[in-house]
Design a protein around this motif. Structure first.
Motif, mmCIF file in Angstrom:
data_model
loop_
_atom_site.group_PDB
_atom_site.id
_atom_site.type_symbol
_atom_site.label_atom_id
_atom_site.label_comp_id
_atom_site.label_asym_id
_atom_site.label_seq_id
_atom_site.Cartn_x
_atom_site.Cartn_y
_atom_site.Cartn_z
ATOM 1 N N PRO A 39 12.972 -41.434 10.679
ATOM 2 C CA PRO A 39 12.622 -40.301 11.555
ATOM 3 C C PRO A 39 13.666 -39.199 11.611
ATOM 4 N N THR A 40 14.945 -39.581 11.852
ATOM 5 C CA THR A 40 16.010 -38.590 12.013
ATOM 6 C C THR A 40 17.167 -38.916 11.083
ATOM 7 N N PRO A 41 17.597 -37.922 10.305
ATOM 8 C CA PRO A 41 17.093 -36.561 10.174
ATOM 9 C C PRO A 41 16.073 -36.385 9.052
ATOM 10 N N HIS A 42 15.801 -37.462 8.324
ATOM 11 C CA HIS A 42 15.044 -37.352 7.074
ATOM 12 C C HIS A 42 13.649 -36.764 7.230
ATOM 13 N N ALA A 43 12.856 -37.325 8.151
ATOM 14 C CA ALA A 43 11.497 -36.818 8.344
ATOM 15 C C ALA A 43 11.519 -35.382 8.849
ATOM 16 N N GLU A 44 12.525 -35.054 9.660
ATOM 17 C CA GLU A 44 12.641 -33.686 10.177
ATOM 18 C C GLU A 44 12.925 -32.705 9.047
ATOM 19 N N TYR A 110 24.468 -35.464 3.429
ATOM 20 C CA TYR A 110 25.483 -36.439 3.783
ATOM 21 C C TYR A 110 25.647 -36.430 5.298
ATOM 22 N N GLU A 111 25.803 -37.616 5.876
ATOM 23 C CA GLU A 111 25.998 -37.741 7.318
ATOM 24 C C GLU A 111 27.444 -38.147 7.570
ATOM 25 N N PRO A 112 28.330 -37.171 7.733
ATOM 26 C CA PRO A 112 29.763 -37.473 7.820
ATOM 27 C C PRO A 112 30.122 -38.283 9.055
ATOM 28 N N MET A 113 31.065 -39.178 8.867
ATOM 29 C CA MET A 113 31.612 -39.929 9.987
ATOM 30 C C MET A 113 32.602 -39.022 10.706
ATOM 31 N N GLY A 114 32.634 -39.117 12.028
ATOM 32 C CA GLY A 114 33.535 -38.272 12.803
ATOM 33 C C GLY A 114 34.363 -39.059 13.793
ATOM 34 N N ALA A 185 27.837 -50.820 14.086
ATOM 35 C CA ALA A 185 27.843 -49.371 13.845
ATOM 36 C C ALA A 185 26.962 -48.589 14.818
ATOM 37 N N ALA A 186 25.776 -49.096 15.102
ATOM 38 C CA ALA A 186 24.850 -48.377 15.976
ATOM 39 C C ALA A 186 25.315 -48.337 17.426
ATOM 40 N N GLN A 187 26.287 -49.183 17.771
ATOM 41 C CA GLN A 187 26.738 -49.278 19.159
ATOM 42 C C GLN A 187 28.074 -48.591 19.435
ATOM 43 N N VAL A 188 28.752 -48.141 18.398
ATOM 44 C CA VAL A 188 30.096 -47.581 18.580
ATOM 45 C C VAL A 188 30.110 -46.443 19.597
ATOM 46 N N ALA A 189 29.136 -45.553 19.504
ATOM 47 C CA ALA A 189 29.113 -44.389 20.401
ATOM 48 C C ALA A 189 28.982 -44.785 21.872
ATOM 49 N N GLN A 190 28.482 -45.975 22.139
ATOM 50 C CA GLN A 190 28.314 -46.418 23.518
ATOM 51 C C GLN A 190 29.658 -46.711 24.187
ATOM 52 N N TYR A 191 30.716 -46.793 23.401
ATOM 53 C CA TYR A 191 32.044 -47.102 23.927
ATOM 54 C C TYR A 191 32.862 -45.849 24.217
ATOM 55 N N VAL A 192 32.235 -44.703 24.143
ATOM 56 C CA VAL A 192 32.966 -43.443 24.230
ATOM 57 C C VAL A 192 33.751 -43.290 25.535
ATOM 58 N N ASP A 193 33.302 -43.901 26.610
ATOM 59 C CA ASP A 193 34.008 -43.775 27.895
ATOM 60 C C ASP A 193 35.030 -44.883 28.116
ATOM 61 N N GLU A 194 35.149 -45.779 27.137
ATOM 62 C CA GLU A 194 36.023 -46.938 27.322
ATOM 63 C C GLU A 194 37.219 -46.956 26.380
ATOM 64 N N VAL A 195 37.180 -46.159 25.330
ATOM 65 C CA VAL A 195 38.253 -46.171 24.334
ATOM 66 C C VAL A 195 38.809 -44.766 24.135
ATOM 67 N N ALA A 196 39.976 -44.694 23.507
ATOM 68 C CA ALA A 196 40.585 -43.378 23.267
ATOM 69 C C ALA A 196 39.712 -42.531 22.363
ATOM 70 N N GLY A 202 27.316 -40.184 11.301
ATOM 71 C CA GLY A 202 26.594 -38.982 11.702
ATOM 72 C C GLY A 202 25.241 -39.245 12.326
ATOM 73 N N ASN A 203 24.449 -40.144 11.745
ATOM 74 C CA ASN A 203 23.112 -40.392 12.292
ATOM 75 C C ASN A 203 23.182 -41.013 13.673
ATOM 76 N N TYR A 204 24.157 -41.896 13.896
ATOM 77 C CA TYR A 204 24.292 -42.525 15.203
ATOM 78 C C TYR A 204 24.872 -41.552 16.228
ATOM 79 N N ALA A 205 25.684 -40.627 15.758
ATOM 80 C CA ALA A 205 26.197 -39.591 16.658
ATOM 81 C C ALA A 205 25.040 -38.722 17.160
ATOM 82 N N LEU A 206 24.121 -38.386 16.248
ATOM 83 C CA LEU A 206 22.946 -37.613 16.630
ATOM 84 C C LEU A 206 22.129 -38.357 17.677
ATOM 85 N N SER A 207 21.888 -39.632 17.430
ATOM 86 C CA SER A 207 21.077 -40.441 18.337
ATOM 87 C C SER A 207 21.725 -40.546 19.712
ATOM 88 N N ALA A 208 23.055 -40.548 19.747
ATOM 89 C CA ALA A 208 23.775 -40.690 21.016
ATOM 90 C C ALA A 208 23.976 -39.358 21.727
#
Length: 291
Positions: A39-44, A110-114, A185-196, A202-208
């Motif tokens: 669905p994202t971003p390919h179908a879009e 390409y979906e760059p890691m950030g 990998a799909a859960q890393v963004a969920q830790y944004v308030d707990e880690v430095a 990129g795709n998971y960043a979009l989803s989050a």
């Protein structure tokens, strides 16, 4: 415009309808191009491509999948002409494990890691006891560590490549005592308030809901990861020169689609650009064929 966006159950019915009709004939005689996509971003991206293809007399039918197995199987079985959701390493692994005969025909984006801001807003703010979340699968963890090294967070062995892990870290910035936390990998963004910091695909960043303004740095477009993990259009071997496939690739690699990707995804998805080394290799291969 005739476009179909369906889920897996719909595909089962559609597959029955075209059984016995070759993909090549279906695409070239009817000017219909069928594509399986995430669905994202390919179908879009394909939705935008459909507008351009319609101007050339093609109808693009898009079938969405949320898994990474069925899109390959339906192409291998001839139910759908092409798919667009994966990178080459995954494709090669799938072929080996499933006995399929699928090939890549073009690199599109390409979906760059950030490195995304968590409890700290600058790398200079790092201190003893801080933690950094990275993906726990081998490939993405290595990408994350190489990105952290490129931005001065840590040091890896001189021969570090896309197999390096947290156990290989030589030292951290200013010899700080920092811990790398490995997360699915799909859960890393969920830790944004707990880690430095979180290092997120990129795709998971979009989803989050993360944007480029939340990131301190991205993988560069000429990095080894960018060249290796570009998302590709895939077909069953033998369909590489299919007229519909060629039309699809031409549009997906057009300036219009590159501009759409750049303007829509705020750096989380970027158009693929061929490296100088790849261009030289391709030119050499073409020269060898024509001699």
């Amino acid at each position: 415009m005739k476009k179909t966006i369906a889920k897996l159950l719909s595909l089962a019915l559609a597959g029955t309808a075209v059984a016995g009709l070759s993909v090549t004939a279906y695409a070239e005689e009817d000017h219909v191009i069928t594509v399986a996509a995430s669905p994202t971003p390919h179908a879009e991206i394909l939705e935008k491509a459909a507008e351009l293809l319609e101007e050339e007399g093609w109808t693009l039918e898009i079938t969405e999948f949320t898994d990474y197995v069925q899109p390959n199987l339906v192409v291998d079985e001839g139910e759908i002409l092409a798919n667009y959701f994966q990178h080459t390493p995954y494709l090669e692994s799938f072929n080996e494990e499933q006995g399929t005969d699928l090939v890549s025909v073009a690199k599109i984006h390409y979906e760059p890691m950030g490195i995304y801001v968590g409890t700290k807003s600058s790398i200079d703010d790092l201190e003893d006891g801080d933690t950094i979340a990275v993906p726990n699968d081998t490939t993405n963890e290595a990408r994350a560590l190489l990105l952290l090294e490129a931005n001065g967070v840590l040091t890896l062995p001189e021969d570090a490549d896309l197999t390096v892990t947290a156990n290989d870290v030589v030292s951290f910035k200013d010899d700080l005592d920092i811990e790398i936390i490995e997360v699915e990998a799909a859960q890393v963004a969920q830790y944004v308030d707990e880690v430095a910091f979180c290092v997120v695909n990129g795709n998971y960043a979009l989803s989050a809901g993360l944007s480029s303004s939340d990131a301190l740095a991205f993988e560069s477009s000429d990095s080894e990861a960018a060249q290796t993990y570009a998302n590709v259009v895939v077909v069953k071997a033998g369909n590489e020169e299919n007229e519909g496939v060629q039309a699809l690739v031409e549009v997906l690699q057009s300036d219009e689609i590159k501009d759409f990707i750049t303007e829509t995804y705020d750096g989380s998805v970027v158009p693929y650009e061929e490296s100088a080394e790849e261009a030289e290799t391709e030119a050499a291969e073409t020269e060898a064929v024509t001699e």
